[in-house]
Design an enzyme around this catalytic site. Structure first.
Site, PDB file in Angstrom:
ATOM      1  N   HIS A 122      38.641  40.423  37.670  1.00  0.00           N
ATOM      2  CA  HIS A 122      39.867  40.597  38.445  1.00  0.00           C
ATOM      3  C   HIS A 122      40.262  39.270  39.090  1.00  0.00           C
ATOM      4  O   HIS A 122      39.515  38.295  39.041  1.00  0.00           O
ATOM      5  CB  HIS A 122      39.684  41.667  39.532  1.00  0.00           C
ATOM      6  CG  HIS A 122      39.713  43.068  39.020  1.00  0.00           C
ATOM      7  ND1 HIS A 122      38.609  43.685  38.485  1.00  0.00           N
ATOM      8  CD2 HIS A 122      40.721  43.978  38.939  1.00  0.00           C
ATOM      9  CE1 HIS A 122      38.924  44.917  38.107  1.00  0.00           C
ATOM     10  NE2 HIS A 122      40.205  45.117  38.369  1.00  0.00           N
ATOM     11  N   LYS A 126      40.827  39.995  45.008  1.00  0.00           N
ATOM     12  CA  LYS A 126      40.256  41.350  45.072  1.00  0.00           C
ATOM     13  C   LYS A 126      38.989  41.322  45.916  1.00  0.00           C
ATOM     14  O   LYS A 126      38.051  40.554  45.638  1.00  0.00           O
ATOM     15  CB  LYS A 126      39.955  41.876  43.668  1.00  0.00           C
ATOM     16  CG  LYS A 126      39.483  43.332  43.657  1.00  0.00           C
ATOM     17  CD  LYS A 126      39.430  43.880  42.246  1.00  0.00           C
ATOM     18  CE  LYS A 126      38.922  45.319  42.222  1.00  0.00           C
ATOM     19  NZ  LYS A 126      39.794  46.230  43.009  1.00  0.00           N
TER      20      LYS A 126
END
Length: 216
Positions: A122, A126
């Site tokens: 990600h 995040k």
């Protein structure tokens, strides 16, 4: 007209939902929980718990896409779902839904032994690691491995700039490598999923739902 209140409107997902809604007729984003039909939450656990209290007070359905909840916070969500309909999904993508279905099918039809590694990547902003989706994939494998063909499951996480989300599940042994993969090329897939769930959950009775209850 469906009126949506977004908790986390200033965040990336909130902005993405707002942009998608602007292109859809008969749906609007409003700033009042009291006057909305449904609440969508993409924020952080501490903010989600606050919005749950407001939804309970105003009897509003709630779509939660926030990740990183601990066990005690999940219990609070489950208790709230006895009074209002709540959808809790760590990934609103239809692609992830079909990825899970494919993995379940693989586990049900295979008798060979495998080791499993779940890779998730990600963007660097995040907060939670591993991702909620990776944890959910691990739990799905454990739950659906009826024949006990998976000897081990490990999760490996990586954070890279400008990656919306990649989940790759690999089953391997001495003779085979079987890979299931999903990559989100745009946040719009999560926004579209959240909006689709929001449209349907207003017709649901109080309970705790997931995307499978809406995408089946």
């Amino acid at each position: 007209m469906l009126n949506i209140y977004i908790n986390g409107l200033s965040g990336k997902m909130g902005s993405s939902i707002q942009n998608q809604v602007s292109q859809i007729e008969n749906i609007s984003i409003i700033e009042s929980i009291t006057d909305c039909d449904v609440v969508i939450d993409f924020s952080r656990p501490e903010s989600s718990l606050k919005i749950i209290k407001k939804c309970l007070k105003n009897k509003k359905p709630l779509v939660i896409g926030t990740t990183g909840f601990n066990n005690d916070e999940i219990k609070i969500i489950k208790e709230a779902s006895k009074l209002i309909p709540i959808s809790l999904s760590y990934n609103m993508s239809k692609g992830i839904y079909f990825l899970k279905k494919s993995i379940k099918d693989f586990l049900s039809k295979n008798k060979d032994m495998f080791e499993c590694i779940i890779y998730e990547t990600h963007h660097i902003e995040k907060v939670d690691s591993p991702s909620g989706t990776a944890i959910e994939l691990k739990e799905i494998i454990e739950k659906n491995d009826k024949s006990k063909i998976v000897s081990s499951i490990n999760i490996e996480s990586e954070r890279i700039s400008n990656i919306n989300g990649i989940h790759e599940v690999k089953f391997s042994n001495n003779t085979d490598l079987v890979t299931f993969k999903h990559e989100a090329l745009s946040r719009n897939i999560f926004s579209d999923g959240a909006i689709a769930v929001a449209k349907s959950i207003t017709k649901k009775e109080p309970n705790l739902y997931s995307v499978k209850d809406f995408f089946n």
